[in-house]
Scaffold this motif. Structure first.
Motif, PDB file in Angstrom:
ATOM      1  N   ASN A 106       5.008 -87.299  25.182  1.00  0.00           N
ATOM      2  CA  ASN A 106       5.448 -87.831  23.888  1.00  0.00           C
ATOM      3  C   ASN A 106       5.002 -89.267  23.632  1.00  0.00           C
ATOM      4  O   ASN A 106       5.697 -90.018  22.957  1.00  0.00           O
ATOM      5  CB  ASN A 106       6.967 -87.712  23.784  1.00  0.00           C
ATOM      6  N   ARG A 110       1.991 -89.716  16.645  1.00  0.00           N
ATOM      7  CA  ARG A 110       2.568 -88.733  15.721  1.00  0.00           C
ATOM      8  C   ARG A 110       3.756 -88.011  16.354  1.00  0.00           C
ATOM      9  O   ARG A 110       4.811 -87.856  15.733  1.00  0.00           O
ATOM     10  CB  ARG A 110       1.503 -87.740  15.296  1.00  0.00           C
ATOM     11  N   ALA A 111       3.593 -87.542  17.591  1.00  0.00           N
ATOM     12  CA  ALA A 111       4.684 -86.843  18.277  1.00  0.00           C
ATOM     13  C   ALA A 111       5.858 -87.772  18.528  1.00  0.00           C
ATOM     14  O   ALA A 111       7.021 -87.366  18.432  1.00  0.00           O
ATOM     15  CB  ALA A 111       4.178 -86.258  19.593  1.00  0.00           C
ATOM     16  N   LYS A 113       6.790 -90.356  16.669  1.00  0.00           N
ATOM     17  CA  LYS A 113       7.506 -90.533  15.398  1.00  0.00           C
ATOM     18  C   LYS A 113       8.309 -89.288  15.037  1.00  0.00           C
ATOM     19  O   LYS A 113       9.437 -89.390  14.542  1.00  0.00           O
ATOM     20  CB  LYS A 113       6.525 -90.874  14.278  1.00  0.00           C
ATOM     21  N   GLN A 114       7.744 -88.111  15.290  1.00  0.00           N
ATOM     22  CA  GLN A 114       8.459 -86.873  14.986  1.00  0.00           C
ATOM     23  C   GLN A 114       9.703 -86.718  15.854  1.00  0.00           C
ATOM     24  O   GLN A 114      10.755 -86.305  15.368  1.00  0.00           O
ATOM     25  CB  GLN A 114       7.538 -85.669  15.158  1.00  0.00           C
ATOM     26  N   SER A 115       9.595 -87.072  17.118  1.00  0.00           N
ATOM     27  CA  SER A 115      10.773 -86.968  17.981  1.00  0.00           C
ATOM     28  C   SER A 115      11.829 -88.008  17.597  1.00  0.00           C
ATOM     29  O   SER A 115      13.025 -87.747  17.717  1.00  0.00           O
ATOM     30  CB  SER A 115      10.388 -87.111  19.451  1.00  0.00           C
ATOM     31  N   ALA A 118      13.541 -86.555  14.718  1.00  0.00           N
ATOM     32  CA  ALA A 118      14.383 -85.445  15.178  1.00  0.00           C
ATOM     33  C   ALA A 118      15.709 -85.951  15.736  1.00  0.00           C
ATOM     34  O   ALA A 118      16.753 -85.323  15.525  1.00  0.00           O
ATOM     35  CB  ALA A 118      13.637 -84.627  16.226  1.00  0.00           C
TER      36      ALA A 118
END
Length: 138
Positions: A106, A110-111, A113-115, A118
């Motif tokens: 992670n 991008r990942a 920011k997505q986590s 979430a």
């Protein structure tokens, strides 16, 4: 001579340089919720112990603030209860996010920011579900 508009010039690590993002927000929230949970939790625990030691009247006052009476909760109880519940879920979700980061996953922007998003969404949904369960019955 390098100019301020030169994109090749390195930037100093300063808050005005960085663009604000959800990963920065959850990092700050993780520290704030951890400190808040420890501080407010300790204060409430000491209040509960003091109320229990002071007798029935003091303990009844404590219970009036933090228990449902006829389906209604005191405003102080609502604010502290919902706030502590949200802080708990936010801190827990971000802690799990950091566990995966400690394992080496992670780190892609991008990942990451997505986590971060979430964790924010999870904390709100989990808090709403928890309080719906408490208020609407089992």
């Amino acid at each position: 001579m390098a100019t301020a508009s030169n994109p090749a010039r390195p930037r100093a690590p300063h808050l005005q340089v960085y663009t604000w993002g959800p990963h920065m927000l959850v990092s700050i929230l993780h520290r704030a919720t951890g400190s808040g949970l420890a501080t407010v939790g300790t204060i409430l625990f000491v209040w509960w112990l003091a109320a229990a030691a002071a007798g029935e009247e003091a303990y009844a006052t404590f219970l009036d603030v933090f228990t449902l009476a006829n389906g209604r909760l005191n405003v102080v109880g609502w604010v502290l209860g919902v706030g502590l519940t949200w802080a708990f879920f936010q801190h827990m979700a971000n802690g799990i996010r950091h566990l995966f980061m400690d394992l080496g996953a992670n780190f892609e922007l991008r990942a990451n920011k997505q986590s971060a998003l979430a964790t924010l969404i999870f904390s709100v949904v989990a808090t709403a579900a928890f309080w719906a369960y408490i208020v609407l019955g089992r």
